[in-house]
Design an enzyme around this catalytic site. Structure first.
Site, PDB file in Angstrom:
ATOM      1  N   ASN A  38       0.793  -1.234   0.000  1.00 42.86           N
ATOM      2  CA  ASN A  38       0.000   0.000   0.000  1.00 42.86           C
ATOM      3  C   ASN A  38       0.826   1.286   0.000  1.00 42.86           C
ATOM      4  O   ASN A  38       0.304   2.344  -0.332  1.00 42.86           O
ATOM      5  CB  ASN A  38      -1.021  -0.003   1.144  1.00 42.86           C
ATOM      6  CG  ASN A  38      -0.362   0.007   2.512  1.00 42.86           C
ATOM      7  OD1 ASN A  38       0.811  -0.315   2.643  1.00 42.86           O
ATOM      8  ND2 ASN A  38      -1.109   0.367   3.523  1.00 42.86           N
ATOM      9  N   GLU A  82       5.556  -3.326  11.811  1.00 44.03           N
ATOM     10  CA  GLU A  82       4.380  -2.440  11.701  1.00 44.03           C
ATOM     11  C   GLU A  82       3.283  -3.288  11.084  1.00 44.03           C
ATOM     12  O   GLU A  82       3.361  -3.648   9.912  1.00 44.03           O
ATOM     13  CB  GLU A  82       4.718  -1.228  10.812  1.00 44.03           C
ATOM     14  CG  GLU A  82       3.531  -0.307  10.615  1.00 44.03           C
ATOM     15  CD  GLU A  82       3.705   0.681   9.462  1.00 44.03           C
ATOM     16  OE1 GLU A  82       4.833   0.846   8.960  1.00 44.03           O
ATOM     17  OE2 GLU A  82       2.697   1.271   9.056  1.00 44.03           O
ATOM     18  N   CYS A 138      -3.075   0.850   7.212  1.00 40.28           N
ATOM     19  CA  CYS A 138      -3.125   0.274   8.559  1.00 40.28           C
ATOM     20  C   CYS A 138      -3.735   1.264   9.543  1.00 40.28           C
ATOM     21  O   CYS A 138      -4.354   0.877  10.520  1.00 40.28           O
ATOM     22  CB  CYS A 138      -1.738  -0.174   9.007  1.00 40.28           C
ATOM     23  SG  CYS A 138      -0.528   1.145   9.049  1.00 40.28           S
TER      24      CYS A 138
END
Ligand code: G3H
Length: 484
Positions: free
Chosen positions: A162, A258, A292
């Site tokens: 992304n 992450e 996220c």
């Protein structure tokens, strides 16, 4: 550099400082999520090529670490200049490969240029410490400790689809400034954008072998990279499932992870509902929710829920839906599997009694922005991260209930609190189990000089420029025993 076959480019891998076709003679086709065509092929690199690249990185790291910070900074600044010169080309690659709208793709490249330049400045201004031994009982003033930061060695940087440019560079730049070599493994969907970014790095004239870009099948090279004895640190952004797997496979090396999120927007009865609605919409639906840090649930006080839902409905129905070339907010999801997954969550919620406020139309992997009200804790959408354009509203009757539901999630990335009472905001911020709380704002990673971290299933370690440099270096203590 790029060879053209039937008008679809086949991109070489960047191994040991040269662009090469893999000995596997196998390539992986990259299909555009919105053109629905193959837009390029990338190399399926072999384990022995990974091994050779890590070997070369290890050899290149020592002379690289010996360069002055200023010299390393000059290489990175040249890289930023090269990215700037090819900004549109790289943004177009991002748009074509991961379906981000052109404006956002261009912003991603600009953010990366800024991040690299900031990383150089940050590293130039970081310094060590000294310590005297007399601070500890029985210690002596004659012991003078000099604490420096030294590189870890070879860093494995694994980036997600992304942010194929920014979340790669936010690992590569601090690693290099800290004096490490890098093995860069992009998400397969995102590899072409990563290659374009590394072409810019190559043009900046970095020493051979200091960075290799390995594209390929996770099943072939994933664990091989992670378990390789000459990888000294891993920085990964991606799913919680893969993050857990990495932490099981890597042995005694630092990891920064992450991972996913289920960021709540907690809306109090005294919130400014226009500010709230605006932030929730931008937070939840930008890039079709494939972030996220997207707002992934709204926990709203029942007293203001009707009014908030009405404002959200109007804004959702005004979102642009369609092609990334037209700068649409809602774009096709990364693939059909992702769209099936989101559709399954919507269907489950509607089957269990959620109210459809708007949305729930589908054309292949393009899903209309969907707003669900009266979502309950029995519905999967209350807990699962959709990574798509659907937002559940859960109505609550007290702050305690909002905090309890917020903390019941396995994730702990960010949370937003909307209230005009700063005492209440601080109280909620103290109670929610997340890395960052945003008061009257949407969740987001940036600005990139802020610490960025998740707790629980959302991650491990801290990013942000300063913290990334720290996590990619370690302390080294030299003690001078002075004459009495
Ligand atoms: O998808 C994860 C990214 O770190 C989110 O970054 O908040 O800048 O969109 P962002």
């Amino acid at each position: 550099m790029d060879s053209i076959k039937n008008e679809v480019k086949t991109y070489p891998a960047y191994l040991k400082g040269t662009w090469q076709e893999s000995q596997s003679h196998e390539t992986i086709a990259i299909q555009s999520p919105w053109k629905h065509d193959v837009i390029g092929n990338v190399q399926a690199v072999t384990q022995s090529e990974v091994d050779e690249s890590i070997h070369a990185a290890k050899a290149a790291q020592k002379p690289w670490a010996k360069l002055s910070l200023g010299d390393r900074g000059q290489y990175l600044n040249r890289w930023a200049d090269e990215l700037e010169a090819t900004k549109d080309e790289i943004a177009t690659a991002v748009m074509n490969e991961v379906g981000k709208n052109f404006n956002d793709a261009e912003n991603e490249v600009q953010r990366t240029i800024d991040l690299i330049r900031y990383t150089v400045q940050e590293a130039l201004h970081m310094h060590g410490q000294s310590i005297r031994g007399d601070g500890f009982p029985g210690g002596s003033k004659e012991k003078l400790g000099i604490i420096e930061r030294v590189p870890l060695g070879v860093v494995l940087a694994i980036s997600p689809f992304n942010y194929p440019v920014n979340l790669a560079a936010s690992k590569i730049a601090p690693a290099l400034m800290a004096g490490n070599a890098v093995i860069f493994k992009p998400a397969t969907q995102g590899s072409i954008s990563g290659i374009k970014m590394i072409q810019a790095l190559d043009r900046a004239g970095f020493p051979q072998g200091i960075l290799s870009l390995v594209t390929g099948h996770g099943s072939v090279i994933g664990d091989y990279l992670t378990e390789h004895p000459d990888i000294n640190m891993i920085s990964f952004t991606g799913s919680t499932r893969t993050g857990k797997h990495l932490s099981q496979k890597s042995i005694m090396i630092p990891l920064v992870l992450e991972l996913g999120g289920k960021d709540p927007a907690i809306v109090c009865d005294d919130a400014d509902l226009d500010v709230t609605a605006d932030n929730i919409i931008k937070g939840a639906y930008a890039y079709s929710g494939q972030r996220c840090t997207a707002v992934k649930r709204v926990l709203v006080d029942d007293k203001v829920a009707d009014e908030l839902v009405a404002k959200l409905k109007e804004k959702v129905e005004n979102l642009s839906v369609g092609s990334p070339v037209n700068d649409s907010t809602i774009v096709p999801l990364i693939d059909n599997k992702a769209a099936d997954f989101v559709q399954g969550l919507i269907d489950d919620a509607l089957d269990k009694g959620a109210t459809l406020v708007t949305g729930n139309q589908r054309d292949g992997n393009l899903l209309a922005p969907t707003l669900l009200d009266h979502v309950t804790q029995e519905m999967e959408i209350a807990w699962v991260e959709p990574f798509g354009p659907v937002l559940p509203i859960i109505r609550v009757h007290s702050l305690d209930e909002a905090i309890e539901i917020a903390n019941k999630s396995k994730f702990g990335l960010q949370a937003s609190v909307f209230t005009q009472d700063i005492d209440k905001a601080i109280q909620i911020a103290g109670a929610v189990e997340v890395g960052t709380v945003q008061v009257n704002g949407r969740p987001q990673r940036g600005p990139d000089n802020f610490p960025f971290l998740g707790v629980k299933a959302s991650g491990m370690g801290t990013q942000g420029v300063h913290n990334s440099i720290l996590s990619m270096s370690r302390e080294k203590l030299t003690v001078i025993n002075l004459k009495r």
